[in-house]
Design an enzyme around this catalytic site. Structure first.
Site, PDB file in Angstrom:
ATOM      1  N   HIS A  55       3.357  -5.910  12.349  1.00 18.92           N
ATOM      2  CA  HIS A  55       4.546  -6.485  13.013  1.00 18.92           C
ATOM      3  C   HIS A  55       5.082  -5.551  14.099  1.00 18.92           C
ATOM      4  O   HIS A  55       6.298  -5.391  14.257  1.00 18.92           O
ATOM      5  CB  HIS A  55       5.667  -6.767  12.004  1.00 18.92           C
ATOM      6  CG  HIS A  55       5.348  -7.836  11.002  1.00 18.92           C
ATOM      7  ND1 HIS A  55       5.757  -9.131  11.130  1.00 18.92           N
ATOM      8  CD2 HIS A  55       4.649  -7.782   9.836  1.00 18.92           C
ATOM      9  CE1 HIS A  55       5.335  -9.844  10.094  1.00 18.92           C
ATOM     10  NE2 HIS A  55       4.653  -9.046   9.291  1.00 18.92           N
ATOM     11  N   ASN A 127       8.900 -14.693   6.919  1.00 15.15           N
ATOM     12  CA  ASN A 127       8.009 -15.133   7.989  1.00 15.15           C
ATOM     13  C   ASN A 127       8.378 -16.556   8.401  1.00 15.15           C
ATOM     14  O   ASN A 127       9.260 -17.177   7.796  1.00 15.15           O
ATOM     15  CB  ASN A 127       6.551 -15.121   7.498  1.00 15.15           C
ATOM     16  CG  ASN A 127       5.931 -13.723   7.508  1.00 15.15           C
ATOM     17  OD1 ASN A 127       6.344 -12.852   8.288  1.00 15.15           O
ATOM     18  ND2 ASN A 127       4.951 -13.508   6.660  1.00 15.15           N
ATOM     19  N   TYR A 337       8.533  -0.890   2.215  1.00 16.71           N
ATOM     20  CA  TYR A 337       9.301  -0.878   3.472  1.00 16.71           C
ATOM     21  C   TYR A 337      10.141   0.398   3.609  1.00 16.71           C
ATOM     22  O   TYR A 337      10.119   1.047   4.652  1.00 16.71           O
ATOM     23  CB  TYR A 337      10.165  -2.135   3.586  1.00 16.71           C
ATOM     24  CG  TYR A 337       9.312  -3.356   3.860  1.00 16.71           C
ATOM     25  CD1 TYR A 337       8.429  -3.823   2.895  1.00 16.71           C
ATOM     26  CD2 TYR A 337       9.341  -4.001   5.074  1.00 16.71           C
ATOM     27  CE1 TYR A 337       7.611  -4.908   3.129  1.00 16.71           C
ATOM     28  CE2 TYR A 337       8.525  -5.103   5.324  1.00 16.71           C
ATOM     29  CZ  TYR A 337       7.668  -5.543   4.345  1.00 16.71           C
ATOM     30  OH  TYR A 337       6.844  -6.616   4.586  1.00 16.71           O
TER      31      TYR A 337
HETATM   32  C1  HEM Z   1       6.632  -5.303   8.278  1.00 18.82           C
HETATM   33  C2  HEM Z   1       4.303  -4.000   4.254  1.00 18.82           C
HETATM   34  C3  HEM Z   1       3.975  -8.630   2.910  1.00 18.82           C
HETATM   35  C4  HEM Z   1       7.033  -9.783   6.461  1.00 18.82           C
HETATM   36  C5  HEM Z   1       5.976  -4.563   7.327  1.00 18.82           C
HETATM   37  C6  HEM Z   1       5.799  -3.144   7.377  1.00 18.82           C
HETATM   38  C7  HEM Z   1       5.158  -2.776   6.252  1.00 18.82           C
HETATM   39  C8  HEM Z   1       4.908  -3.964   5.485  1.00 18.82           C
HETATM   40  C9  HEM Z   1       4.767  -1.363   5.825  1.00 18.82           C
HETATM   41  C10 HEM Z   1       6.248  -2.233   8.523  1.00 18.82           C
HETATM   42  C11 HEM Z   1       7.678  -1.822   8.288  1.00 18.82           C
HETATM   43  C12 HEM Z   1       8.187  -0.897   9.375  1.00 18.82           C
HETATM   44  O1  HEM Z   1       7.487   0.048   9.733  1.00 18.82           O
HETATM   45  O2  HEM Z   1       9.336  -1.121   9.834  1.00 18.82           O
HETATM   46  C13 HEM Z   1       4.028  -5.132   3.523  1.00 18.82           C
HETATM   47  C14 HEM Z   1       3.382  -5.163   2.235  1.00 18.82           C
HETATM   48  C15 HEM Z   1       3.276  -6.469   1.867  1.00 18.82           C
HETATM   49  C16 HEM Z   1       3.869  -7.255   2.927  1.00 18.82           C
HETATM   50  C17 HEM Z   1       2.921  -3.930   1.461  1.00 18.82           C
HETATM   51  C18 HEM Z   1       2.685  -7.095   0.634  1.00 18.82           C
HETATM   52  C19 HEM Z   1       2.451  -6.448  -0.478  1.00 18.82           C
HETATM   53  C20 HEM Z   1       4.830  -9.344   3.703  1.00 18.82           C
HETATM   54  C21 HEM Z   1       5.255 -10.693   3.480  1.00 18.82           C
HETATM   55  C22 HEM Z   1       6.126 -11.007   4.474  1.00 18.82           C
HETATM   56  C23 HEM Z   1       6.240  -9.860   5.347  1.00 18.82           C
HETATM   57  C24 HEM Z   1       4.832 -11.533   2.298  1.00 18.82           C
HETATM   58  C25 HEM Z   1       6.901 -12.276   4.709  1.00 18.82           C
HETATM   59  C26 HEM Z   1       7.162 -13.142   3.764  1.00 18.82           C
HETATM   60  C27 HEM Z   1       7.170  -8.666   7.243  1.00 18.82           C
HETATM   61  C28 HEM Z   1       7.985  -8.638   8.441  1.00 18.82           C
HETATM   62  C29 HEM Z   1       7.872  -7.354   8.969  1.00 18.82           C
HETATM   63  C30 HEM Z   1       6.985  -6.621   8.094  1.00 18.82           C
HETATM   64  C31 HEM Z   1       8.815  -9.784   9.011  1.00 18.82           C
HETATM   65  C32 HEM Z   1       8.530  -6.835  10.239  1.00 18.82           C
HETATM   66  C33 HEM Z   1       9.947  -6.388   9.925  1.00 18.82           C
HETATM   67  C34 HEM Z   1      10.630  -5.960  11.207  1.00 18.82           C
HETATM   68  O3  HEM Z   1      10.867  -6.849  12.047  1.00 18.82           O
HETATM   69  O4  HEM Z   1      10.905  -4.775  11.344  1.00 18.82           O
HETATM   70  N1  HEM Z   1       5.401  -5.053   6.173  1.00 18.82           N
HETATM   71  N2  HEM Z   1       4.309  -6.408   3.914  1.00 18.82           N
HETATM   72  N3  HEM Z   1       5.435  -8.859   4.856  1.00 18.82           N
HETATM   73  N4  HEM Z   1       6.582  -7.446   7.061  1.00 18.82           N
HETATM   74 FE1  HEM Z   1       5.441  -6.942   5.523  1.00 18.82          FE
END
Ligand code: HEM
Ligand code: NDP
Length: 501
Positions: A55, A127, A337
């Protein structure tokens, strides 16, 4: 005399000349003692922070959440009581592309929200899809690796994507959404958002309910075909940023209807599907949506880096009245996160203005890099441990969640057993009209182009299990793309997928 403020080094000394370095003689070389030059170059080297591992490309704005419905019998959350108006910030994103990626790409859109509530910050990091590709977090890093660049070619790899998906049929629901019209939205004003996971509500009487959050666009849905998007990307890589920023500058404030689905705690033992499985929705007919209010975005950030790049969203940020659920994916995200933020932004990332709660915060964490709050946040230098006799901050027992019933043996349970990966994608496929189906087939064919035949066949067999028309439609689209006919599977009255309709 100039009225402009004086330019200074970051230590406060006035800068006499910002156009000419100090050199030995008119032609140079420069002297080490030109500290202003060194400071300027050193700051430039540190302007970039690590981009988000996923992202990375994003767009954001400020707004408000206004509650009009009454769900006080389900939750004590202050921000969800009738009439509550809560300031918030949203960051939308694509998943796979790097920070400089083009906006108009087929990808899931992130829909991350931070509500600055009177009970602390509540983040809903969802999402534009109600489901996800995997249901066990141990598969998440592998899944993301398939979406990113191949370690040798440094290119995106359709082979890796379809290899993983065809070996992980729980991905079928999300893959179908991604390859449908909604997989390539024109911008973020015209998408829905979903909390996706099951969360919980709890009320003043200590009763728990399971809840799903929905944000329905009030602007309507708008998408591009692959061909339209190629033209857009040729003209601008920033189509979503331009759309959101300019709409807000024009005073056109996008709005989303906020809805919840509520499930009584004990129903979770009765549903035919696991209500904590992130690859499944709760059918509306069983759990109808309840309108609870409106989210509006109405203010552009003053500074993109400070307010959007520095924004740190985390599913671990919940407030009294809202809780987690046993969803394995959610449980892993509670860790992941905050850990990412400590790496990307630093230990005290919650103290960066955009992440600060808008209520006084006291705790006993102390010191650390970039500590800008005076070392300790207890309000009294003698109260630097807990419990103490010096008026330090104390617990708030009313914030305790009701106990959660859990049973079973600790084990590694095979999530494929007893889980239907085809029924809900079939319900979605059946919603599509013929035009939507045809675009689904050709989008999939375009994404599959050139992958090994064995992987293609494994994936087609999954599409057949959703519906023979699905598999055969993709076969036709593949043949149209590369000229190699694939024999259609035969459809009879007894085909189980037909009988299920
Ligand atoms: C961003 C991990 C599943 C939505 C991220 C980031 C990580 C991460 C490490 C980067 C955070 C940052 O550096 O600021 C994971 C893991 C998941 C997972 C380990 C599953 C085990 C999901 C799911 C969704 C999702 C299921 C939505 C339903 C997002 C969004 C961002 C993001 C929207 C961006 C947030 C922002 O705008 O700063 N995710 N994620 N992720 N993830 Fe996930
Ligand atoms: P419903 O007919 O009650 O709901 C269908 C939902 O599908 C609506 O929310 C609609 O969203 C959404 N939808 C319509 N077209 C698309 C598309 N191209 N891509 C993604 N979503 C779309 O049926 P059910 O609740 O029984 O669900 C049937 C299927 O609909 C599910 O298997 C799931 O794939 C999909 N769906 C279900 C949701 C749920 O929470 N139950 C949420 C979103 C999708 P909109 O209202 O914006 O038109």
């Amino acid at each position: 005399m100039s009225k402009n403020p004086i330019m200074r080094t970051s230590a406060g000394a006035p800068i006499p000349d910002n156009q000419n370095s100090i050199t030995a003689g008119e032609r140079g070389p420069v002297l080490m003692q030109d500290y202003q030059l060194i400071e300027k170059l050193a700051h430039q080297n540190r302007e970039r922070i690590p981009e988000r591992a996923v992202h990375a490309k994003g767009w954001g704005a400020h707004g408000t959440l206004t509650i009009t419905g009454d769900i006080s019998k389900y939750t004590k959350a202050k921000a969800l009581q009738p009439g509550a108006v809560t300031p918030m910030i949203a960051r939308f994103s694509t998943v796979a592309g790097e920070m400089g990626a083009a906006d108009a790409e087929r990808d899931v859109r992130g829909f991350a929200l931070k509500f600055y509530t009177q009970g602390g910050n509540w983040d809903l990091v969802g999402n534009n899809t109600p489901v996800f590709f995997v249901r066990d977090p141990v598969k998440f890093p592998d899944f993301i690796h398939t979406q990113k660049r191949h370690p040798k070619t440094n290119m995106r790899s359709p082979t890796a994507m379809w290899d993983f998906w065809s070996l992980s049929p729980e991905s079928l629901h999300q893959v179908t959404i991604l390859m449908s019209d909604r997989g390539l939205p024109t911008d973020v004003r015209h998408i829905n958002g979903y909390g996706s996971h099951t969360y919980s509500f709890w009320n003043d009487s200590g009763e728990r309910y399971w809840v799903k959050f929905h944000f329905k666009t009030m602007q309507g849905h708008k998408h591009w075909t692959n061909d339209e998007a190629a033209v857009v990307v040729g003209k601008t890589r920033e189509s979503t940023q331009e759309d959101l920023y300019n709409a807000l500058e024009r005073g056109e404030y996008p709005r989303w209807k906020v809805q919840v689905q509520i499930m009584p705690e004990l129903d979770a033992e009765k549903t035919s599907y696991n209500p904590f499985d992130l690859t499944k929705v709760w059918p509306h007919a069983e759990y109808p949506v309840i309108d609870i209010g409106v989210m509006e975005l109405n203010r552009n950030p003053e500074n993109y880096f400070a307010e959007i790049e520095n924004a740190a969203f985390s599913p671990s940020n919940i407030v009294p009245g809202i809780g987690f659920s046993p969803d394995k994916m959610l449980q892993a995200r509670i860790f992941s996160y905050a850990d990412a933020h400590r790496h990307r932004l630093g230990t005290h990332y919650e103290h960066i203005p955009v992440n600060q709660p808008k209520i006084p915060v006291h705790h006993y964490h102390r010191d650390g890099q970039m500590n800008t709050f005076g070392g300790i946040k207890t309000g009294n230098p003698d109260a630097y441990y807990e419990p103490n006799s010096f008026g330090g901050p104390v617990e708030e027992p009313s914030a305790k969640e009701p106990p959660l019933r859990i049973d079973g043996n600790a084990d590694r349970y095979n999530h494929r057993i007893g889980n239907d990966d085809y029924g809900q994608p079939r319900a979605l496929f059946n919603l599509f009209d013929q035009g939507q189906k045809d675009r689904l087939f050709s989008n999939i064919a375009a994404a599959m182009g050139g992958i090994p035949q064995a992987i293609e066949e494994r994936q087609l067999a999954h599409f057949d299990k959703i519906h023979p028309d699905y598999g055969n439609g993709v076969r036709r689209a593949l043949a149209k793309a590369d000229g190699r006919e694939r024999p259609a599977i035969s459809v009879t009255e007894n085909t189980p997928q037909r009988a299920a309709e």
